[in-house]
Design an enzyme around this catalytic site. Structure first.
Site, short mmCIF file in Angstrom:
data_model
loop_
_atom_site.label_atom_id
_atom_site.label_comp_id
_atom_site.label_asym_id
_atom_site.label_seq_id
_atom_site.Cartn_x
_atom_site.Cartn_y
_atom_site.Cartn_z
N GLU A 44 0.85 -1.26 -0.03
CA GLU A 44 0.26 0.14 -0.02
C GLU A 44 0.72 1.30 -0.03
OE1 GLU A 44 -3.78 1.93 2.86
OE2 GLU A 44 -2.46 0.08 3.63
N LYS A 127 -8.95 2.70 -2.55
CA LYS A 127 -9.41 2.14 -1.40
C LYS A 127 -10.70 2.37 -0.98
CE LYS A 127 -7.36 1.49 3.21
NZ LYS A 127 -6.33 1.67 3.98
N CYS A 163 -5.74 -3.05 1.81
CA CYS A 163 -5.59 -3.21 3.25
C CYS A 163 -7.00 -3.11 4.04
CB CYS A 163 -4.83 -2.06 3.83
SG CYS A 163 -4.05 -2.43 5.47
#
Length: 586
Positions: A44, A127, A163
């Protein structure tokens, strides 16, 4: 069913070093290509480092990240790696920061992943789930994505996720099942906590079941201020079988062949809707052919003991703080006690003895055994050992000021701090402070004295764990035929600040095996007084300990940063007002 050789690049980026991080991507992509990889994934926000915090608000930094991504794609192609799909995290923005008058609804900074191929950006993903707890403030910085990106790679539909998308049910992983993907790539900047690796594998298995597809989970390693990342990258099959798992706390290329379901009939690169998310499909051209020869098997690293895991985390966190901030060396006070001995051993393991200066700072109250234990530690570890007696300086103060009691005790600690900072200024060392989490919790330290320093490797380590770490480190050395670094006297003797005749920690505090469980419940577990008493702790001791913790907040706010290893570290995790009249006894 097609087979893809996956390469998960578990590497150590540095926040703000866009050129250096891009060079890491090029280097590790070359290694992956040489090993026959057909899809490579990096962590990330790999290009910018993670977390970048308020750098998000600097438009110059966002622009630099986006430009670095384009440059990296071109450089990979120039390196002859253009046909190898590479997933890399970076900072993007589709509008002004959400902090100015020109902010636009639904637009702003994005925590993003890109798939690079053929010299360009073939696909991007923003994300979706943004964590806003513990050390994470992503709602402050980013806007969530509303689309799942699915890229057809080598005949397999691959979904991109980041994540926190993994840590929450629903959203991208549920949509991935509806999209019929054959693989989910999840890139991470997931900070270390003790035993988090025990939580992570079951979590990945749940998401694999939710997506109905294997998951390739890649996490960064390295220290970033208080945070340390341990890697623990893995590949898990759709049925939950652990196929491969990387070691912790080291850079590693996890290479593994995975048999994956073939993608269905070609679909246009348009958008669909599923559970409120768009599905954006992209296709990359040719990818490297399946390599001949035996299959790549990444292997499964077995977990290590808690003490070994924590020691590795503390060593890596200290090493990266020193090296990434370009300090040549460190200096610390050696009292002969357990805390400074553990910090010294950590520093030597992290940096080597030639970069560690240990200073004995005896006063008239320092016992002979403490002086001897400090000297013995210096001999065992090979660090630069020095002695700077403080009594003449203390006497000079006392000749000019009328002080007594605690004021004299604190004066000694502050003279020691002055000496350490003078050595830092003169020789360029970073001063390490050595107070453990138990002492920080109850305020058992002298402000501008033993608390002085630029970094505290054991800030998040309870006193009882300090002893366990010391015993483990010595046992490890003995097992390897080496000299144990920590003198046995430092481990076995009762802890004392030695600021007055016959002083022991137990004069002011409960015994640590009584104190630590109360602190763990109150600090880490957020238990109130009633909960602690119901857990079996003595009410009078609970009241005493909680009062000490509550009134010491102003000290903790001024303490040095230190590596986080618990679920609730002082500083980033636990944020309480200094001016606060609430007390658990009402």
């Amino acid at each position: 069913m097609p087979t893809l050789r996956l390469a998960l690049s578990q590497v150590n980026p540095t926040v703000g070093d866009l050129a250096g991080n891009a060079e890491l991507v090029r280097t590790w992509t070359r290694r992956a290509a040489d090993a026959g990889a057909q899809l490579v994934a990096f962590p990330e926000m790999m290009l910018t480092g993670y977390p970048v915090e308020d750098l998000v608000f600097r438009r110059s930094f966002v622009a630099a990240s986006k430009a670095a991504l384009q440059r990296l794609a071109a450089d990979l192609a120039a390196d002859g790696l253009g046909d190898l799909p590479v997933v890399v995290g970076y900072l993007d923005a589709d509008g002004p920061p959400q902090v100015g008058g020109d902010a636009q609804p639904g637009r702003g900074a994005r925590n993003a992943a890109a798939l690079l191929h053929s010299g360009g950006v073939a696909a991007t993903y923003f994300k979706h789930h943004l964590p806003n707890y513990g050390v994470f403030d992503e709602d402050r910085y980013f806007l969530p994505g509303d689309a799942l990106t699915v890229v057809r790679v080598g005949g397999v539909d691959v979904a991109l996720t980041i994540c926190e998308d993994l840590w929450q049910a629903g959203g991208p992983f549920a949509v991935a099942r509806q999209a019929g993907v054959g693989l989910v790539v999840n890139i991470n900047g997931s900070p270390y906590e003790l035993n988090k690796d025990d939580i992570r594998l079951p979590l990945v298995r749940r998401r694999a079941a939710e997506a109905g597809a294997p998951i390739a989970y890649v996490n960064m390693i390295g220290g970033q201020d208080e945070l340390v990342f341990e890697g623990d990258s893995m590949i898990v099959a759709a049925d939950g079988t652990l196929l491969a798992r990387a070691p912790q706390f080291v850079e590693h290329l996890l290479l593994h062949d995975v048999e994956l379901p073939e993608a269905g009939p070609d679909r246009a690169d348009d958008e669909e809707l599923a559970d409120g998310m768009r599905i954006v499909r992209r296709t990359v051209g040719s990818v490297p052919a399946s390599p001949a020869g035996p299959a790549a098997v990444g292997g499964v690293m077995e977990p290590v003991a808690d003490e070994a895991e924590v020691w590795q985390a503390l060593v890596l966190g200290l090493r990266d703080y020193v090296n990434k901030n370009r300090f040549p060396s460190v200096v610390l006070g050696l009292s002969g006690g357990i805390d400074s001995a553990v910090v010294a051993a950590l520093a030597v393991d992290a940096l080597g003895p030639q970069r560690v200066v240990g200073v004995s700072l005896p006063s008239q109250h320092s016992s002979e055994h403490s002086r001897a234990d400090a000297e013995e530690l210096g001999k065992r570890t090979g660090l630069d050992y020095r002695v700077e007696p403080i009594q003449p300086m203390v006497d000079t103060f006392l000749a000019n000021m009328s002080l007594s009691g605690v004021a004299v005790e604190n004066l000694q600690a502050r003279v020691r701090g002055v000496i350490l900072m003078a050595l830092s200024n003169q020789e360029g060392h970073l001063v390490l402070t050595t107070g453990n989490k138990s002492e920080l919790a109850v305020g058992y330290s002298t402000l501008y004295g033993d608390s002085v320093g630029g970094f505290n490797p054991v800030k998040d380590v309870w006193k009882t764990l300090i002893w366990r770490l010391a015993k483990w480190r010595n046992a490890e050395a003995a097992a390897r035929g080496e000299t144990p670094p920590i003198p046995e006297n430092s481990i076995g003797k009762p802890p004392s600040a030695e600021l007055s005749p016959g002083q022991l920690d137990s004069d002011s505090l409960p015994e640590y095996d009584v104190l630590d469980p109360i602190l763990i419940g109150y600090v880490d577990g957020d238990l109130g007084r009633d909960g602690l008493v119901e857990s079996g702790h003595d009410p009078a001791v609970v009241d005493r300990v909680l009062r000490l913790v509550d009134i010491a907040e102003y000290k903790r706010r001024q303490s040095a940063p230190g590596t986080k290893i618990s679920m609730k570290a002082f500083g980033r995790d636990r944020r309480l007002p200094i001016t606060n009249r609430w007390r658990e006894d009402g």
